[in-house]
Design a protein around this motif. Sequence first.
Motif, mmCIF file in Angstrom:
data_model
loop_
_atom_site.group_PDB
_atom_site.id
_atom_site.type_symbol
_atom_site.label_atom_id
_atom_site.label_comp_id
_atom_site.label_asym_id
_atom_site.label_seq_id
_atom_site.Cartn_x
_atom_site.Cartn_y
_atom_site.Cartn_z
ATOM 1 N N ILE A 479 6.209 -9.479 -1.915
ATOM 2 C CA ILE A 479 5.033 -9.900 -2.657
ATOM 3 C C ILE A 479 4.442 -11.167 -2.060
ATOM 4 O O ILE A 479 3.225 -11.376 -2.056
ATOM 5 N N THR A 480 5.294 -12.039 -1.520
ATOM 6 C CA THR A 480 4.808 -13.274 -0.915
ATOM 7 C C THR A 480 4.021 -12.971 0.347
ATOM 8 O O THR A 480 2.977 -13.576 0.615
ATOM 9 N N SER A 481 4.508 -12.020 1.149
ATOM 10 C CA SER A 481 3.787 -11.627 2.347
ATOM 11 C C SER A 481 2.400 -11.102 2.006
ATOM 12 O O SER A 481 1.424 -11.369 2.709
ATOM 13 N N LYS A 482 2.309 -10.378 0.888
ATOM 14 C CA LYS A 482 1.008 -9.858 0.476
ATOM 15 C C LYS A 482 0.088 -10.981 0.005
ATOM 16 O O LYS A 482 -1.117 -10.957 0.251
ATOM 17 N N LEU A 483 0.657 -11.962 -0.666
ATOM 18 C CA LEU A 483 -0.150 -13.069 -1.174
ATOM 19 C C LEU A 483 -0.697 -13.930 -0.045
ATOM 20 O O LEU A 483 -1.815 -14.421 -0.112
ATOM 21 N N THR A 484 0.094 -14.124 1.004
ATOM 22 C CA THR A 484 -0.287 -15.074 2.055
ATOM 23 C C THR A 484 -1.144 -14.444 3.145
ATOM 24 O O THR A 484 -1.480 -15.111 4.118
ATOM 25 N N HIS A 485 -1.482 -13.162 3.016
ATOM 26 C CA HIS A 485 -2.315 -12.492 4.011
ATOM 27 C C HIS A 485 -3.525 -11.852 3.343
ATOM 28 O O HIS A 485 -3.530 -11.583 2.147
ATOM 29 N N GLN A 486 -4.548 -11.602 4.150
ATOM 30 C CA GLN A 486 -5.679 -10.821 3.669
ATOM 31 C C GLN A 486 -5.210 -9.411 3.328
ATOM 32 O O GLN A 486 -4.102 -9.002 3.664
ATOM 33 N N ALA A 487 -6.078 -8.663 2.653
ATOM 34 C CA ALA A 487 -5.741 -7.293 2.260
ATOM 35 C C ALA A 487 -6.855 -6.352 2.680
ATOM 36 O O ALA A 487 -7.988 -6.763 2.949
ATOM 37 N N TYR A 488 -6.528 -5.075 2.749
ATOM 38 C CA TYR A 488 -7.531 -4.043 2.989
ATOM 39 C C TYR A 488 -8.181 -3.689 1.656
ATOM 40 O O TYR A 488 -7.498 -3.408 0.678
ATOM 41 N N ARG A 489 -9.513 -3.661 1.646
ATOM 42 C CA ARG A 489 -10.256 -3.339 0.421
ATOM 43 C C ARG A 489 -11.221 -2.178 0.688
ATOM 44 O O ARG A 489 -11.563 -1.878 1.829
ATOM 45 N N ASN A 490 -11.676 -1.553 -0.412
ATOM 46 C CA ASN A 490 -12.701 -0.502 -0.345
ATOM 47 C C ASN A 490 -12.333 0.556 0.690
ATOM 48 O O ASN A 490 -13.098 0.857 1.612
ATOM 49 N N ARG A 513 -0.486 -6.037 2.942
ATOM 50 C CA ARG A 513 0.339 -6.137 4.138
ATOM 51 C C ARG A 513 1.711 -5.495 3.893
ATOM 52 O O ARG A 513 2.369 -5.745 2.902
ATOM 53 N N GLY A 514 2.120 -4.671 4.839
ATOM 54 C CA GLY A 514 3.423 -4.033 4.780
ATOM 55 C C GLY A 514 3.454 -2.712 4.048
ATOM 56 O O GLY A 514 4.438 -1.971 4.141
ATOM 57 N N GLU A 515 2.402 -2.381 3.297
ATOM 58 C CA GLU A 515 2.396 -1.154 2.502
ATOM 59 C C GLU A 515 2.030 0.060 3.340
ATOM 60 O O GLU A 515 1.345 -0.043 4.362
ATOM 61 N N GLN A 516 2.477 1.203 2.866
ATOM 62 C CA GLN A 516 2.044 2.475 3.416
ATOM 63 C C GLN A 516 1.069 3.150 2.448
ATOM 64 O O GLN A 516 1.109 2.908 1.242
ATOM 65 N N LEU A 517 0.212 3.991 2.999
ATOM 66 C CA LEU A 517 -0.734 4.767 2.207
ATOM 67 C C LEU A 517 -0.406 6.244 2.391
ATOM 68 O O LEU A 517 -0.364 6.736 3.523
ATOM 69 N N THR A 518 -0.178 6.944 1.280
ATOM 70 C CA THR A 518 0.133 8.369 1.326
ATOM 71 C C THR A 518 -0.949 9.160 0.613
ATOM 72 O O THR A 518 -1.368 8.807 -0.496
ATOM 73 N N VAL A 519 -1.405 10.218 1.268
ATOM 74 C CA VAL A 519 -2.452 11.077 0.714
ATOM 75 C C VAL A 519 -2.006 12.529 0.861
ATOM 76 O O VAL A 519 -1.512 12.941 1.916
ATOM 77 N N PHE A 520 -2.162 13.302 -0.225
ATOM 78 C CA PHE A 520 -1.889 14.737 -0.202
ATOM 79 C C PHE A 520 -3.217 15.494 -0.212
ATOM 80 O O PHE A 520 -4.223 15.017 -0.744
ATOM 81 N N GLY A 521 -3.203 16.696 0.353
ATOM 82 C CA GLY A 521 -4.399 17.524 0.332
ATOM 83 C C GLY A 521 -4.079 18.968 0.677
ATOM 84 O O GLY A 521 -2.943 19.318 1.035
ATOM 85 N N HIS A 522 -5.097 19.817 0.570
ATOM 86 C CA HIS A 522 -4.974 21.230 0.916
ATOM 87 C C HIS A 522 -5.801 21.540 2.164
ATOM 88 O O HIS A 522 -6.870 20.957 2.370
ATOM 89 N N TYR A 523 -5.296 22.460 2.984
ATOM 90 C CA TYR A 523 -6.094 22.973 4.100
ATOM 91 C C TYR A 523 -5.891 24.482 4.166
ATOM 92 O O TYR A 523 -4.899 25.019 3.672
ATOM 93 N N PHE A 524 -6.863 25.194 4.761
ATOM 94 C CA PHE A 524 -6.876 26.648 4.674
ATOM 95 C C PHE A 524 -6.791 27.337 6.029
ATOM 96 O O PHE A 524 -6.807 28.564 6.103
ATOM 97 N N GLN A 525 -6.728 26.549 7.097
ATOM 98 C CA GLN A 525 -6.497 27.112 8.421
ATOM 99 C C GLN A 525 -5.980 26.017 9.340
ATOM 100 O O GLN A 525 -6.218 24.833 9.105
ATOM 101 N N GLY A 526 -5.251 26.429 10.364
ATOM 102 C CA GLY A 526 -4.752 25.462 11.315
ATOM 103 C C GLY A 526 -5.857 24.982 12.248
ATOM 104 O O GLY A 526 -6.927 25.577 12.336
#
Length: 697
Positions: A479-490, A513-526
């Motif tokens: 949490i300290t690392s997140k506080l002392t750095h800028q963040a990604y917004r929007n 900072r340090g976080e991962q972003l996970t997104v799920f979705g559907h696709y219908f062809q390779g």
Amino acid sequence: MLNRLKKIPQIAIWGVLLITVFLVTLSPKALAAGLLKPVNSQYKDLQIQSHHVDVAIQDGYATTSIEQTFYNPNDTELEALYSFPVPQKAVVGEFIYWINDSPVIAEAVSKEKARKIYDDQKAQGNATALTAKDEYKTFDIRVYPVQPQQSVKVKLVYMQDALLDHGIGRYVYPLEEGGVDEAKNSFWTRNDKVEQDFSFNVTLRSAYPVDDVRLPAHPTAMITQQADGEHTTWKANISNQIANTVQEGESVQTAHAAMRLDQDVVFYWRLQEGLPGRVDMVTYRDPESSKRGTVKLTFTPGDDLTLVTQGRDWVFVLDKSGSMSGKYSTLVEGVRQGLGKLPSEDRFRVVMFDSYTYDLTGGFVAVNPTNVSKALQSVEQVEPSNGTDLYEGMSAAIRKLDDDRPTGIVLVTDGVANVGVTEKRRFFELMENHDVRLFTFIMGNSANTPLLMPMTKLSNGVAMSVSNADDIIGHLMSITSKLTHQAYRNIQLDIDGVKIKDLTPEQISSLYRGEQLTVFGHYFQGGEADIKLTMDIGGESREYRTKVMLPDTATEHPELERMWAFSAIRDLQEQMDYLEQKDSDKEQAIEDIALEYGLLTDYTSLLVVQEEVFQQLGMERKNQSRALKEQHAREIKQNKPVKPTRADNNQPTFTQPAPTYSGGGSGGGGGSMNIIALLSMILLGAGRVAMGRKLSR
């Protein structure tokens, strides 16, 4: 007089830190997972004969299998009711009950209908079992009948994301219930003792090099490593220890140490430093059964967020309500050490609350020996008591802030608002009317997440669950690392080429900072998909681009279908939590998704009846087919070497290595470690607490 909050202009501060720590699990009343029976029942407690847990962590998610045997020592057949905390963001889709020594897989049924069928089968004397969710608090398993002097066996399987923060992964097996439901607890007694066999096994198979693993609260756990292709498989085991062995003639009697289900198991793993920022992808698509495939994309940004340094203000808001009694035995010494390490350019303020609010320092004071000593003297004498006016404590924290100084507001509470304002909407408005960042440490498995998560999201902050078995210092470093750095917004995700639809989560407001972003979705062809991730950093917009190749056929991860469904359900639930009102359309949508994918939710249960009863009720065995497919895929996967999951090798999305605590520009420096020391001592502390001036209303 401490007046009600008046509307004021938004505070133009760089980053206000509000860390809400829920100390419910530290309460002496904290309960554990276990078998329940009515208070004053004339029957002996049903027993947990065995409790076996197997956890497999691979490809960005963890699969937990729990197998238990219940025993009835009475001369009368009884119903077994087993309760345990809801795991963080767990996707429960497989529940098995052995009838006549044969496993029967449950089907998802609407909650009221499932309970009616269960009660009807019970009244007829038929074998039946039910798993239901008690809002955000517990999973409750009912099994009938447990015959006299006989045992029954059940199994539950759930999946959840296994994300990293600063290259460190964390898995929690929750057992400490929290004990906030007084009405329920006053009716039931609980048997949390495992009579014979207990084991907890975790297997970590990572596509990236792992430096080390640890279980902070279980230092005697057996940890082993073995070669797994180009990588290493880590295994950790906890089991009931042999207490003694007695030789009697030719036989040997072995006594096991008693095991109680009253402590969370927390497993950490740390990846090798210097790994690249990256995009990982796992998919599931079986063209023989459906054209629709499911994809999980995990973004690990590089370390390109700028370090921010400036003198800061700190407001420590401490809950001294009755539920905190006995929690602060080392608080005074901890605050003494922490305040002594804050830089002289900082200021601090200490506020406490129960049913009222108290200002111990009379506003902000400079960090110097005199002020620190005076504050410590004020924190030494009065024991916690009274109720919890959480709203007033938060309101007091955001008053009298200096618009020109970044401010950290640290709120330590059990989280159960039972005095004053308790409506969620009012808490949400408090966040909306002030430019603050809410970093929530959710401590306790029964913490009020329907209140806390929306509050956190509104403030573009971060929520973290915290267990008594945790490495608290590690959480504070994060949490300290997140506080002392800028963040990604929007944050905006755009995908061209092969389309990925039904993306969830629907809204991604911030990434720290340090976080991962996970997104799920559907696709219908390779085919090839072009991915563009747009994020604002400090007023400027940046783009991160790559290409990934979606396969036509991928059958290793059928669990992804349930994980997509659960994420979509969470989107709907968060919308209702925010509005704090019933929405029949959203409730129906949740139920429909849960029934299609066989999920346990607030609106659906997992029901087991005899196979012929399923047929009589006209219930299609869809979940049985899905569960068998997942079981088969897990068996195949565990016998194959780990496959790489990185999807952007040909066109790296990020140019910097992923951030770590000790890497370049790490959220450290002297300032961050100072607040680590201060917060850690408060969190780990317990003892007597003194009141300053009472701010009456």
